[in-house]
Design a protein around this motif. Structure first.
Motif, mmCIF file in Angstrom:
data_model
loop_
_atom_site.group_PDB
_atom_site.id
_atom_site.type_symbol
_atom_site.label_atom_id
_atom_site.label_comp_id
_atom_site.label_asym_id
_atom_site.label_seq_id
_atom_site.Cartn_x
_atom_site.Cartn_y
_atom_site.Cartn_z
ATOM 1 N N PHE A 87 -12.739 18.340 -74.710
ATOM 2 C CA PHE A 87 -12.695 18.319 -76.168
ATOM 3 C C PHE A 87 -13.797 17.411 -76.718
ATOM 4 O O PHE A 87 -14.543 17.791 -77.614
ATOM 5 N N ARG A 110 -18.469 19.501 -78.713
ATOM 6 C CA ARG A 110 -17.053 19.598 -79.065
ATOM 7 C C ARG A 110 -16.487 20.854 -78.427
ATOM 8 O O ARG A 110 -16.989 21.950 -78.657
ATOM 9 N N LYS A 112 -13.352 23.689 -77.511
ATOM 10 C CA LYS A 112 -12.260 24.389 -78.171
ATOM 11 C C LYS A 112 -11.366 25.014 -77.110
ATOM 12 O O LYS A 112 -11.786 25.252 -75.977
ATOM 13 N N LEU A 138 -6.563 19.656 -72.991
ATOM 14 C CA LEU A 138 -7.775 19.304 -73.720
ATOM 15 C C LEU A 138 -7.998 17.809 -73.529
ATOM 16 O O LEU A 138 -7.107 17.008 -73.818
#
Length: 237
Positions: A87, A110, A112, A138
């Motif tokens: 993450f 970043r 997902k 995550l």
């Protein structure tokens, strides 16, 4: 000792640990319960963690490398696969010896939850097996790099020496093919193409192709037509 404290002990080991061992070990400690057994030999394999009748495998990357193992174990055992999705990431630069930290910065990367399909495309049909479940934590991680000229071009020849778990942000468990339909928005017009799915999810087209491929292999999605050169899909469950 809490799971968080155990993780900190694992990831505090030396900078020179190679090949993702720190991340693998820390995830094992994060997931483990008191009665679990570690590194159990079975049918010519070593199982990361055994919990009662369930075998737990932790794979930080490359599902192709574990595909045959999973297929074999699933014939007679319940198997739970754990795979982390990054993450957030911090990049730690170390010297060539691996004993001195040169810098630490937060990566703009970043992740997902839809990143699960990057690896899932290698084993989508296993999701249909009644003995198989999969879970995606995550995570926030620290990536240890060294400017030794041996890494990939896009990392400017920096080698990745280690990956360390900093925190598990959330974890997402899938037990059947139907669970993966959460990636198809309810309001999406039917039938739909990869292009319309990409627009609805704000994802690149290659990721949506991975999603629809996996769901087709799971028999959760069907091809119901074609518009020009684009396949049209609808849910099959």
């Amino acid at each position: 000792m809490s799971k968080e404290q155990e993780c900190k002990q694992v990831i505090s080991k030396g900078i020179g640990v190679q090949n993702e061992r720190s991340l693998h070990a820390a995830l094992k400690q994060w997931y483990a319960e008191p009665e679990d057994q570690f590194e159990v030999p079975l049918n010519g394999f070593f199982i990361d963690l055994v919990r009662g009748k369930q075998l737990v495998e932790i794979q930080t990357r490359n599902f192709s490398a574990i595909r045959q193992k999973l297929q074999t174990l699933l014939q007679e055992h319940q198997v739970h696969l754990l795979h982390p999705i990054t993450f957030e990431k911090w990049v730690l630069q170390v010297d060539r010896v691996g004993t001195k930290v040169l810098s630490r910065r937060k990566s703009p990367y970043r992740g997902k939850l839809t990143d699960i399909f990057e690896e899932l495309v290698r084993i989508p049909e296993l999701v249909k097996h009644e003995n198989f479940t999969v879970e995606f934590p995550l995570i926030r991680e620290e990536e240890v790099r060294c400017r030794d000229g041996k890494g990939s071009k896009h990392r400017k020849r920096e080698s990745i020496k280690d990956r360390r778990l900093l925190e598990v942000v959330s974890s997402h468990r899938f037990t059947k093919a139907e669970d993966f339909l959460q990636f198809i928005p309810l309001g999406l017009p039917r039938p739909f193409s990869n292009k319309t799915l990409a627009a609805a999810l704000a994802l690149p087209i290659h990721r949506c192709r991975q999603i629809t491929y996996c769901l087709r292999k799971m028999e959760a999605l069907s091809v119901v037509g074609k518009q020009r050169n684009e396949l049209l899909f609808d849910t099959a469950l």
